[in-house]
Design an enzyme around this catalytic site. Sequence first.
Site, PDB file in Angstrom:
ATOM      1  N   LYS A 146      27.516 -17.983  16.024  1.00 52.61           N
ATOM      2  CA  LYS A 146      28.389 -17.389  16.961  1.00 52.61           C
ATOM      3  C   LYS A 146      28.834 -16.171  16.430  1.00 52.61           C
ATOM      4  CE  LYS A 146      30.616 -18.607  20.508  1.00 52.61           C
ATOM      5  NZ  LYS A 146      30.048 -19.493  21.765  1.00 52.61           N
TER       6      LYS A 146
HETATM    7  P1  NAD Z   1      36.375 -15.208  30.216  1.00 53.49           P
HETATM    8  O1  NAD Z   1      36.574 -13.880  29.108  1.00 53.49           O
HETATM    9  O2  NAD Z   1      35.164 -14.814  31.160  1.00 53.49           O
HETATM   10  O3  NAD Z   1      37.391 -15.665  30.712  1.00 53.49           O
HETATM   11  C1  NAD Z   1      38.480 -16.306  29.842  1.00 53.49           C
HETATM   12  C2  NAD Z   1      39.791 -16.439  30.838  1.00 53.49           C
HETATM   13  O4  NAD Z   1      40.763 -17.282  29.988  1.00 53.49           O
HETATM   14  C3  NAD Z   1      40.386 -15.283  31.412  1.00 53.49           C
HETATM   15  O5  NAD Z   1      40.671 -15.578  32.544  1.00 53.49           O
HETATM   16  C4  NAD Z   1      41.752 -15.133  30.566  1.00 53.49           C
HETATM   17  O6  NAD Z   1      42.769 -14.443  31.247  1.00 53.49           O
HETATM   18  C5  NAD Z   1      42.068 -16.433  30.350  1.00 53.49           C
HETATM   19  N1  NAD Z   1      42.883 -16.700  29.106  1.00 53.49           N
HETATM   20  C6  NAD Z   1      42.954 -16.273  27.871  1.00 53.49           C
HETATM   21  N2  NAD Z   1      43.994 -16.883  27.116  1.00 53.49           N
HETATM   22  C7  NAD Z   1      44.665 -17.877  27.927  1.00 53.49           C
HETATM   23  C8  NAD Z   1      45.720 -18.446  27.868  1.00 53.49           C
HETATM   24  N3  NAD Z   1      46.737 -18.668  26.720  1.00 53.49           N
HETATM   25  N4  NAD Z   1      45.954 -19.410  28.933  1.00 53.49           N
HETATM   26  C9  NAD Z   1      45.514 -19.296  30.060  1.00 53.49           C
HETATM   27  N5  NAD Z   1      44.313 -18.392  30.568  1.00 53.49           N
HETATM   28  C10 NAD Z   1      43.929 -17.852  29.323  1.00 53.49           C
HETATM   29  O7  NAD Z   1      35.546 -16.324  29.129  1.00 53.49           O
HETATM   30  P2  NAD Z   1      34.792 -17.401  29.556  1.00 53.49           P
HETATM   31  O8  NAD Z   1      33.130 -17.028  29.215  1.00 53.49           O
HETATM   32  O9  NAD Z   1      35.162 -17.888  30.734  1.00 53.49           O
HETATM   33  O10 NAD Z   1      34.919 -18.279  28.205  1.00 53.49           O
HETATM   34  C11 NAD Z   1      35.934 -19.442  28.319  1.00 53.49           C
HETATM   35  C12 NAD Z   1      35.782 -20.386  27.443  1.00 53.49           C
HETATM   36  O11 NAD Z   1      34.433 -21.263  27.821  1.00 53.49           O
HETATM   37  C13 NAD Z   1      35.809 -20.113  25.898  1.00 53.49           C
HETATM   38  O12 NAD Z   1      36.094 -21.322  25.101  1.00 53.49           O
HETATM   39  C14 NAD Z   1      34.269 -20.185  25.602  1.00 53.49           C
HETATM   40  O13 NAD Z   1      33.848 -20.204  24.386  1.00 53.49           O
HETATM   41  C15 NAD Z   1      33.819 -21.178  26.478  1.00 53.49           C
HETATM   42  N6  NAD Z   1      32.270 -21.074  26.998  1.00 53.49           N
HETATM   43  C16 NAD Z   1      31.714 -19.892  27.814  1.00 53.49           C
HETATM   44  C17 NAD Z   1      30.357 -20.037  28.107  1.00 53.49           C
HETATM   45  C18 NAD Z   1      29.831 -18.957  28.741  1.00 53.49           C
HETATM   46  O14 NAD Z   1      28.813 -19.059  29.023  1.00 53.49           O
HETATM   47  N7  NAD Z   1      30.816 -17.997  29.039  1.00 53.49           N
HETATM   48  C19 NAD Z   1      29.703 -20.834  27.409  1.00 53.49           C
HETATM   49  C20 NAD Z   1      30.406 -22.092  27.026  1.00 53.49           C
HETATM   50  C21 NAD Z   1      31.588 -22.090  26.756  1.00 53.49           C
END
Ligand code: NAD
Length: 418
Positions: free
Chosen positions: A106
């Site tokens: 990561k």
């Molecule tokens: P992203 O940047 O697309 O979205 C994150 C969202 O969370 C945004 O809408 C942001 O406004 C919101 N957010 C941030 N802080 C917040 C809070 N305190 N309360 C409410 N909302 C809040 O990111 P993503 O890619 O969707 O990632 C989100 C989670 O999913 C992370 O934990 C990431 O590690 C995990 N994840 C993502 C992927 C991927 O392929 N993108 C894969 C596995 C896991």
Amino acid sequence: MSNSVNPFESLQEQIDDASAYLDAGDDVLEGLKQPQRVLEMNLTVEMDDGTYETFRAYRSQFSDARGPYKGGIRYHPGVNRDEVKALSGWMVYKCATVDIPLGGGKGGIVIDPSEYSESELERITRAFATELRPLIGEDRDVPAPDVNTGQREMNWIKDTYETLENTTEPGVVTGKSLTSDGSEGRVEATGRSSMLVAREAFEYLGRDISEATVAVQGYGNAGWITADLLEDLGASVVAVSDSSGAIRTDGEFDPRAVKDHKRETGSVVGYGGADEELTNEELLTLDVDILVPAALENAIDEDLATEVSADVIVEAANGPLTPKADDVLADEDVLVVPDILANAGGVTVSYFEWVQNRTREYWSEERVNEKLEDVIVSAFDDLVTAYEDEDLETLRVAAYVVALRRVLAASEEGGTWP
Ligand code: NAD
């Protein structure tokens, strides 16, 4: 949200919780609780106005026992060494849970990307890729998107690497756009696995998902697509949030319309179809059937956990529950589908993208989605089997038991060098 819990300690505690069920001594387990290496970088980059700024960045390579290090790149002001170490470890056990031949890594940059122009972000990303160059490669370490990064950043990393290496090697990074050697279905993959495990969990409980109400915390890539696909199954999305706040409706939201509103205004807050604005904490304790934390780590601590009313929690985010919150929810019989299964769709389709890049043969979206469903449903079944047959406390313990056994087997069969 509890920020006092160190996610790296949470990861180690999760491994400890599973260790009683493993045939391995503490000396062996210690090696599975620490990253093999962590690189800390300082990126000095020219801004649009001619001044310079220096950004702290990290890449943690946790384990390659089962394949190349694999894991996303996060751009967020809260990125720190222990967070990156934790996220890299979760990647190891995620890939092992769904049984794909990859290890875990990561990376991240300490930055609020909303404060920088696109050209600044491109230079910052290319500086990062330049520093990462000796570490990465399709057989070494393969980055992917995470919070605040997406196809654009992955395309830049690929281009920088290929230019510096004087080669074409699209499999050096996944999550790229389709015209830059990406895979069909990758953008939706994380949300798709979250939807699939929610469906399987409801079937396991003997309940009808088309009658379920859903609240989603975090309306980014993982969150909004989970909402959209759950709505396709007939479930009702009644509350969503992002970093600006939360909204709730008496009826059900149209997830796409909420997404369009966020795209236009920057937030879900202010969406015309909402009946009420809530705080993020209020959203997490709503009386819904399914709660989907899809933002960041430590969203629910043990105090908040006592107020959670959902029956099923699908961890679309990585590490949204602290270990103590997990204990509280287990006592209250809330079924938690752990992150290392629920959001594993992202890395699974990243694996498919990497296979397609290496063979130069590209698959239809239908084929990608079918193969993803096979992987996720079969992993869910593996976890339920371990959970029931070995009388384990939670599905998370089951996931770590299954995953640790696979990592241990690969390490033991490979032997130890030197
Ligand atoms: P992203 O940047 O697309 O979205 C994150 C969202 O969370 C945004 O809408 C942001 O406004 C919101 N957010 C941030 N802080 C917040 C809070 N305190 N309360 C409410 N909302 C809040 O990111 P993503 O890619 O969707 O990632 C989100 C989670 O999913 C992370 O934990 C990431 O590690 C995990 N994840 C993502 C992927 C991927 O392929 N993108 C894969 C596995 C896991």
